[in-house]
Design a protein around this motif. Structure first.
Motif, PDB file in Angstrom:
ATOM      1  N   UNK A 116       2.213 -13.684   0.897  1.00 21.60           N
ATOM      2  CA  UNK A 116       1.823 -13.033   2.153  1.00 21.60           C
ATOM      3  C   UNK A 116       2.996 -12.413   2.889  1.00 21.60           C
ATOM      4  N   UNK A 117       4.232 -12.834   2.606  1.00 26.70           N
ATOM      5  CA  UNK A 117       5.392 -12.288   3.298  1.00 26.70           C
ATOM      6  C   UNK A 117       6.002 -11.102   2.545  1.00 26.70           C
ATOM      7  N   UNK A 118       5.456 -10.756   1.392  1.00 28.89           N
ATOM      8  CA  UNK A 118       5.987  -9.635   0.630  1.00 28.89           C
ATOM      9  C   UNK A 118       5.452  -8.320   1.189  1.00 28.89           C
ATOM     10  N   UNK A 119       5.962  -7.207   0.668  1.00 31.87           N
ATOM     11  CA  UNK A 119       5.625  -5.922   1.280  1.00 31.87           C
ATOM     12  C   UNK A 119       4.321  -5.324   0.776  1.00 31.87           C
ATOM     13  N   UNK A 120       4.186  -5.112  -0.528  1.00 31.80           N
ATOM     14  CA  UNK A 120       3.025  -4.429  -1.088  1.00 31.80           C
ATOM     15  C   UNK A 120       2.283  -5.341  -2.051  1.00 31.80           C
ATOM     16  N   UNK A 121       0.999  -5.119  -2.159  1.00 27.71           N
ATOM     17  CA  UNK A 121       0.190  -5.974  -3.026  1.00 27.71           C
ATOM     18  C   UNK A 121       0.659  -5.927  -4.476  1.00 27.71           C
ATOM     19  N   UNK A 122       1.145  -4.773  -4.927  1.00 29.91           N
ATOM     20  CA  UNK A 122       1.575  -4.668  -6.327  1.00 29.91           C
ATOM     21  C   UNK A 122       2.890  -5.395  -6.573  1.00 29.91           C
ATOM     22  N   UNK A 123       3.550  -5.842  -5.501  1.00 35.15           N
ATOM     23  CA  UNK A 123       4.766  -6.639  -5.648  1.00 35.15           C
ATOM     24  C   UNK A 123       4.502  -8.133  -5.472  1.00 35.15           C
ATOM     25  N   UNK A 124       3.262  -8.492  -5.189  1.00 38.76           N
ATOM     26  CA  UNK A 124       2.910  -9.902  -4.973  1.00 38.76           C
ATOM     27  C   UNK A 124       2.159 -10.435  -6.190  1.00 38.76           C
TER      28      UNK A 124
ATOM     29  N   UNK B 106      -4.783  -9.689  -4.460  1.00 35.81           N
ATOM     30  CA  UNK B 106      -5.495  -8.489  -4.902  1.00 35.81           C
ATOM     31  C   UNK B 106      -4.607  -7.348  -5.332  1.00 35.81           C
ATOM     32  N   UNK B 107      -3.475  -7.657  -5.899  1.00 37.80           N
ATOM     33  CA  UNK B 107      -2.575  -6.609  -6.356  1.00 37.80           C
ATOM     34  C   UNK B 107      -3.011  -5.933  -7.642  1.00 37.80           C
ATOM     35  N   UNK B 108      -3.726  -6.656  -8.500  1.00 40.42           N
ATOM     36  CA  UNK B 108      -4.118  -6.076  -9.791  1.00 40.42           C
ATOM     37  C   UNK B 108      -5.041  -4.870  -9.647  1.00 40.42           C
ATOM     38  N   UNK B 109      -6.074  -4.916  -8.798  1.00 37.99           N
ATOM     39  CA  UNK B 109      -6.890  -3.706  -8.626  1.00 37.99           C
ATOM     40  C   UNK B 109      -6.089  -2.531  -8.080  1.00 37.99           C
ATOM     41  N   UNK B 110      -5.171  -2.800  -7.166  1.00 40.05           N
ATOM     42  CA  UNK B 110      -4.335  -1.723  -6.646  1.00 40.05           C
ATOM     43  C   UNK B 110      -3.440  -1.147  -7.732  1.00 40.05           C
ATOM     44  N   UNK B 111      -2.918  -2.020  -8.579  1.00 43.95           N
ATOM     45  CA  UNK B 111      -2.067  -1.543  -9.663  1.00 43.95           C
ATOM     46  C   UNK B 111      -2.875  -0.693 -10.639  1.00 43.95           C
ATOM     47  N   UNK B 112      -4.112  -1.086 -10.897  1.00 39.93           N
ATOM     48  CA  UNK B 112      -4.962  -0.343 -11.829  1.00 39.93           C
ATOM     49  C   UNK B 112      -5.239   1.071 -11.321  1.00 39.93           C
ATOM     50  N   UNK B 113      -5.339   1.224 -10.012  1.00 40.80           N
ATOM     51  CA  UNK B 113      -5.626   2.544  -9.430  1.00 40.80           C
ATOM     52  C   UNK B 113      -4.371   3.229  -8.907  1.00 40.80           C
TER      53      UNK B 113
ATOM     54  N   UNK C 279       0.616  -5.346   2.376  1.00 41.62           N
ATOM     55  CA  UNK C 279      -0.105  -6.612   2.441  1.00 41.62           C
ATOM     56  C   UNK C 279      -0.513  -6.867   3.889  1.00 41.62           C
ATOM     57  N   UNK C 280      -1.788  -7.090   4.104  1.00 43.57           N
ATOM     58  CA  UNK C 280      -2.252  -7.389   5.455  1.00 43.57           C
ATOM     59  C   UNK C 280      -2.104  -6.196   6.372  1.00 43.57           C
ATOM     60  N   UNK C 281      -1.697  -6.447   7.613  1.00 41.08           N
ATOM     61  CA  UNK C 281      -1.541  -5.395   8.608  1.00 41.08           C
ATOM     62  C   UNK C 281      -0.256  -4.618   8.338  1.00 41.08           C
ATOM     63  N   UNK C 282      -0.376  -3.312   8.111  1.00 41.14           N
ATOM     64  CA  UNK C 282       0.782  -2.499   7.708  1.00 41.14           C
ATOM     65  C   UNK C 282       1.863  -2.476   8.778  1.00 41.14           C
ATOM     66  N   UNK C 283       1.477  -2.331  10.040  1.00 37.57           N
ATOM     67  CA  UNK C 283       2.489  -2.275  11.098  1.00 37.57           C
ATOM     68  C   UNK C 283       3.228  -3.601  11.217  1.00 37.57           C
ATOM     69  N   UNK C 284       2.537  -4.695  11.019  1.00 37.12           N
ATOM     70  CA  UNK C 284       3.211  -5.996  11.072  1.00 37.12           C
ATOM     71  C   UNK C 284       4.213  -6.118   9.926  1.00 37.12           C
TER      72      UNK C 284
END
Length: 385
Positions: free
Chosen positions: A113-121, A135-142, A148-153
């Motif tokens: 949860x503290x990482x930046x992007x789903x494809x890096x988690x 849920x990084x695998x679906x993002x990686x597939x597309x 991850x989570x709220x982008x501004x946070x």
């Protein structure tokens, strides 16, 4: 279950480190890249073990341990000359846009949860079985780069993530850029001023090294990020440079791409190395005077001349241009100061001017004049035509 198939999983050093720890996961880029069929880059590991236990187990296995980031839970295991960063699962307690205060955790989900992007988690065990807590695998597939989570946070935790968003889109993204991420980067662009220029420079270099950074750079321009990171950068000129690169079939060269955009004071803004700063200044000067490519190659070598030629737009006969560049880069003036001295020219400013006239004539001749002809040119005062 998703698995990664990669040769590095079976490498003796990797297996030795994983066996020593007993409870660890490959994490981040090496997992992502394996799933994309790319080379792993750095191989990082994450573990629920606290740093002192990580250190104890590695040393017990006879491995060298370097406390590279012990306050943040990171040690480097050295095996067979290769370094592996091993980091305890963490959760953020405080962040200031550049640094974080963390607490150690035993939960992978907190670490993810503290990482930046789903494809890096994405995590993988020693056998390659992938664990995807967010849920990084679906993002990686597309090929979707999504915070991850709220982008501004996520950005507020480290403003460098603005540039990483565009860099990862350049390297791994396809289709439309993620609108939530783009909106967050646009809203928080002022945070870039809080970053060290060296960190900005590293990200820009990596972004411009992507096979096609054009769409990402265009999105940066639309969001205001490009103006903040690279004031004065011209995306239209970059588009032309990339088209010339593609037509020529040359490998990407980030410094040529940077120079093509003609940003203002980029060497200082990005805190480039002395060598890169000099290359950038040289390319900008050559572009300003529209110098012939042979002259650029003779004075500055292959890399600079090729980049300079590409800034002039696509060449119908690139192979012929490349041969001219190679010939010029290898050329050596067949006239020396000793030759001029033997001809009665005094050392000092007069000899320097004479050598300059000879060199100018030699370049203009396509490096075809012999020593006798060059000596005649050297003796004539005034410019060579």
């Amino acid at each position: 279950m998703t698995r990664i198939e990669a040769e590095w999983l079976a490498a003796p050093a990797n297996r030795a480190v994983m066996a020593a720890l007993g409870d660890a996961w490959y994490v981040g880029g090496c997992v992502r890249n394996a799933l994309m069929g790319l080379s792993p880059g750095d191989i990082d590991l994450a573990t629920p073990l606290r740093p002192e236990e990580t250190t104890r187990r590695l040393q017990q296995a006879g491995l060298k341990v370097v406390p590279t980031g012990i306050d943040h839970g990171t040690v480097t295991a050295v095996c067979e000359g290769q370094g592996f960063e091993v980091t305890t699962f963490r959760a953020d307690l405080e962040t200031d846009g550049r640094h974080a205060v963390v607490r150690f955790s035993t939960e992978m989900a907190e670490d993810a949860a503290r990482r930046d992007f789903t494809i890096n988690a994405l995590y993988a065990d020693g056998a390659g079985a992938v664990c995807d807590p967010l849920g990084g695998l679906p993002d990686l597939a597309t090929r979707r780069v999504r915070f991850i989570g709220d982008a501004e946070r996520r950005i507020a935790e480290d403003y460098l993530r603005i540039l990483r968003f565009f860099r990862f889109y350049a390297w791994y993204g396809e289709g439309a850029i993620d609108p939530a991420g783009l909106a967050a980067c646009t809203a928080m662009v002022d945070g870039l001023t809080r970053l060290a220029r060296e960190r900005v420079g590293v990200e820009i270099r990596k972004l411009l090294s992507a096979p096609d950074p054009g769409p990402s750079i265009a999105a940066m321009a639309d969001s205001g990020v490009l103006a903040a990171a690279l004031p004065g950068a011209d995306t239209v000129r970059l588009t032309g440079y990339l088209a010339a690169e593609y037509a020529a079939g040359t490998d990407p060269d980030w410094i040529g791409r940077l120079a093509a955009m003609r940003p203002k004071a980029a060497g200082d803004a990005l805190r480039l190395s002395r060598l890169d700063h000099r290359a950038l200044d040289t390319l900008l000067a050559l572009g300003a005077m529209d110098a012939p490519v042979e002259e650029a190659a003779y004075h500055h070598g292959l890399r600079i001349a090729r980049a300079h030629a590409l800034t002039q737009g696509p060449h119908a006969e690139w192979d012929e241009v490349a041969l001219r560049i190679e010939r010029a880069a290898a050329a050596r003036l067949p006239l020396t100061a000793r030759d001029l001295s033997s001809a009665g020219i005094e050392p000092g400013p007069e000899m320097g001017a004479a050598l300059g006239r000879a060199e100018e004539a030699w370049i203009a001749s396509g490096f075809s004049l012999d020593k006798a002809a060059l000596l005649q040119k050297a003796k004539r005062k005034g410019h060579i035509h």
